[in-house]
Design a protein around this motif. Structure first.
Motif, PDB file in Angstrom:
ATOM      1  N   ASP A  74       0.823  -1.215   0.000  1.00 51.81           N
ATOM      2  CA  ASP A  74       0.000   0.000   0.000  1.00 51.81           C
ATOM      3  C   ASP A  74       0.853   1.260   0.000  1.00 51.81           C
ATOM      4  O   ASP A  74       0.551   2.227  -0.709  1.00 51.81           O
ATOM      5  CB  ASP A  74      -0.945   0.002   1.207  1.00 51.81           C
ATOM      6  CG  ASP A  74      -2.073  -1.003   1.063  1.00 51.81           C
ATOM      7  OD1 ASP A  74      -2.559  -1.184  -0.072  1.00 51.81           O
ATOM      8  OD2 ASP A  74      -2.461  -1.615   2.064  1.00 51.81           O
ATOM      9  N   GLU A  77       2.083   2.782  -3.338  1.00 56.27           N
ATOM     10  CA  GLU A  77       1.210   3.575  -4.196  1.00 56.27           C
ATOM     11  C   GLU A  77       1.555   5.059  -4.137  1.00 56.27           C
ATOM     12  O   GLU A  77       1.380   5.782  -5.113  1.00 56.27           O
ATOM     13  CB  GLU A  77      -0.260   3.359  -3.791  1.00 56.27           C
ATOM     14  CG  GLU A  77      -0.791   1.970  -4.093  1.00 56.27           C
ATOM     15  CD  GLU A  77      -0.805   1.645  -5.581  1.00 56.27           C
ATOM     16  OE1 GLU A  77      -1.396   2.426  -6.352  1.00 56.27           O
ATOM     17  OE2 GLU A  77      -0.213   0.623  -5.975  1.00 56.27           O
ATOM     18  N   TYR A 112       2.307 -10.479  -7.932  1.00 61.49           N
ATOM     19  CA  TYR A 112       1.725  -9.177  -8.259  1.00 61.49           C
ATOM     20  C   TYR A 112       2.133  -8.679  -9.642  1.00 61.49           C
ATOM     21  O   TYR A 112       1.619  -7.656 -10.096  1.00 61.49           O
ATOM     22  CB  TYR A 112       2.124  -8.139  -7.216  1.00 61.49           C
ATOM     23  CG  TYR A 112       1.225  -8.098  -6.000  1.00 61.49           C
ATOM     24  CD1 TYR A 112       0.382  -7.014  -5.775  1.00 61.49           C
ATOM     25  CD2 TYR A 112       1.242  -9.122  -5.066  1.00 61.49           C
ATOM     26  CE1 TYR A 112      -0.437  -6.952  -4.655  1.00 61.49           C
ATOM     27  CE2 TYR A 112       0.436  -9.082  -3.945  1.00 61.49           C
ATOM     28  CZ  TYR A 112      -0.401  -7.997  -3.745  1.00 61.49           C
ATOM     29  OH  TYR A 112      -1.206  -7.951  -2.634  1.00 61.49           O
ATOM     30  N   SER A 132      -0.633  -2.585  -9.623  1.00 59.25           N
ATOM     31  CA  SER A 132      -0.222  -1.790  -8.460  1.00 59.25           C
ATOM     32  C   SER A 132       1.190  -1.283  -8.665  1.00 59.25           C
ATOM     33  O   SER A 132       1.952  -1.817  -9.486  1.00 59.25           O
ATOM     34  CB  SER A 132      -0.280  -2.643  -7.183  1.00 59.25           C
ATOM     35  OG  SER A 132       0.693  -3.681  -7.236  1.00 59.25           O
ATOM     36  N   ALA A 260      -3.740  -0.017  -2.629  1.00 65.02           N
ATOM     37  CA  ALA A 260      -3.262  -0.826  -3.754  1.00 65.02           C
ATOM     38  C   ALA A 260      -4.256  -1.947  -4.061  1.00 65.02           C
ATOM     39  O   ALA A 260      -4.709  -2.647  -3.151  1.00 65.02           O
ATOM     40  CB  ALA A 260      -1.903  -1.433  -3.430  1.00 65.02           C
ATOM     41  N   ARG A 262      -5.594  -5.537  -4.960  1.00 67.42           N
ATOM     42  CA  ARG A 262      -5.086  -6.891  -4.731  1.00 67.42           C
ATOM     43  C   ARG A 262      -5.524  -7.813  -5.863  1.00 67.42           C
ATOM     44  O   ARG A 262      -6.629  -7.676  -6.383  1.00 67.42           O
ATOM     45  CB  ARG A 262      -5.638  -7.441  -3.414  1.00 67.42           C
ATOM     46  CG  ARG A 262      -4.745  -7.295  -2.191  1.00 67.42           C
ATOM     47  CD  ARG A 262      -4.285  -5.908  -1.934  1.00 67.42           C
ATOM     48  NE  ARG A 262      -3.506  -5.825  -0.679  1.00 67.42           N
ATOM     49  CZ  ARG A 262      -2.999  -4.711  -0.192  1.00 67.42           C
ATOM     50  NH1 ARG A 262      -3.168  -3.557  -0.845  1.00 67.42           N
ATOM     51  NH2 ARG A 262      -2.308  -4.711   0.930  1.00 67.42           N
TER      52      ARG A 262
END
Length: 298
Positions: A74, A77, A112, A132, A260, A262
């Motif tokens: 997170d 970001e 990711y 992300s 962000a 997921r």
């Protein structure tokens, strides 16, 4: 000939377990990120040079296993520049230093890098598409490492937990003591991976590439076998703690908005790993039971 391992990020969750499983007849140097900043070009060059020299003086085969990463999904970001330095530029510096001294590099990456909208386990060659900042920086790291040094291998993994550092299993164990009931997302699917099993797989791969018998494929996937949701994972943790799994209630991703996005689906196929002659990581549920039975978690 025995292995010598240099493990940047050696005090983190994976680094901790790489030290634990490394062959006793070899050498392991596992500096913390504070001790070896992989974004510092001179520090990286000096570290790899001295490591390679020491290893070869002792008739050992040197391999670098990069466990250093910016993993605050997170925070990335709003801090993508810093995440890029650690997740992309740093690995490139490591690859350049490894190239200079002919040292294989194993670089750990993440699920990711994929968009997370798949319906079957992702293969290493499937199209990427991170959604992300964290995923973008990790993908950039993969690309830079592979472009820089032909004796580099990228190993993607997911949902890692272990004895060192914060992780989902430890969080669930803590919250179990604080709350009567938990809500955990049940619409994100992945494969929990015990760091000790992943570390063992990386050491096995390191031994192959050090002996120049490594797999020709330079991107591989290594996760615990099978799949579940975060809610299913949490229920399993409660069961291992001897608690009622029904205290864990399912909810949706929309109920817990995060900076962000997921991945909804991030299961990684281990087919290429097995085809390379590497030992598959054990099924995630079996691994979790073993981790609790041996006191490795929570």
């Amino acid at each position: 000939m025995a292995l010598a391992l240099l493990v940047p990020g050696g005090r983190g969750q994976l680094g901790h377990d790489l030290v634990a499983v490394a062959p006793s007849e070899g050498l392991v140097h596992a500096p913390s990120s504070a001790e070896l900043d992989i974004t510092d070009a001179q520090a990286v060059s000096d570290a790899v040079a001295s490591f390679a020299c020491a290893a070869r003086d002792d008739s050992l085969r040197p391999v670098v296993v990069n466990a250093a990463a910016y993993t605050a999904v997170d925070a990335a970001e709003s801090d993508e520049d810093r995440a890029f330095l650690v997740n992309a530029k740093g690995p490139e510096l490591l690859a350049a230093a490894c190239r200079e001294h002919d040292v294989p590099l194993l670089h750990v990456s993440t699920d990711y890098v994929f968009p997370g909208d798949g319906t079957r386990p992702y293969e290493p060659d499937d199209e990427t598409g991170p959604r992300s900042a964290y995923g973008r920086t990790k993908l950039a790291g993969e690309q830079r490492v592979l472009a820089c040094w032909e004796r580099s291998w990228v190993v993607r993994t997911a949902w890692v937990y272990g004895a060192g550092g914060p992780n989902f299993v430890k969080t669930m164990a803590r919250l179990a003591n604080e709350r009567d009931q938990l809500s955990v997302v049940d619409d994100q699917i992945g494969s929990p991976t015990w760091a000790l099993d992943l570390a063992g797989g990386l050491v096995e791969l390191a031994a192959l590439v050090a002996a120049r018998r490594g797999p020709a494929r330079r991107v591989l996937h290594a996760t615990g076998g099978g799949e579940t949701t975060w809610c299913g994972f949490a229920k399993a943790v409660f069961a291992e703690l001897g608690l009622d799994p029904e205290r864990v209630k399912p909810c949706g991703t929309a109920d817990f908005p995060r900076p962000a996005p997921r991945p909804a689906y991030s299961v990684l196929s281990g087919r290429a790993w097995q085809e390379a002659g590497l030992t598959p990581l054990r099924p995630w549920r079996e691994a979790l039971s073993t981790a609790f039975a041996t006191g490795a978690v929570p």
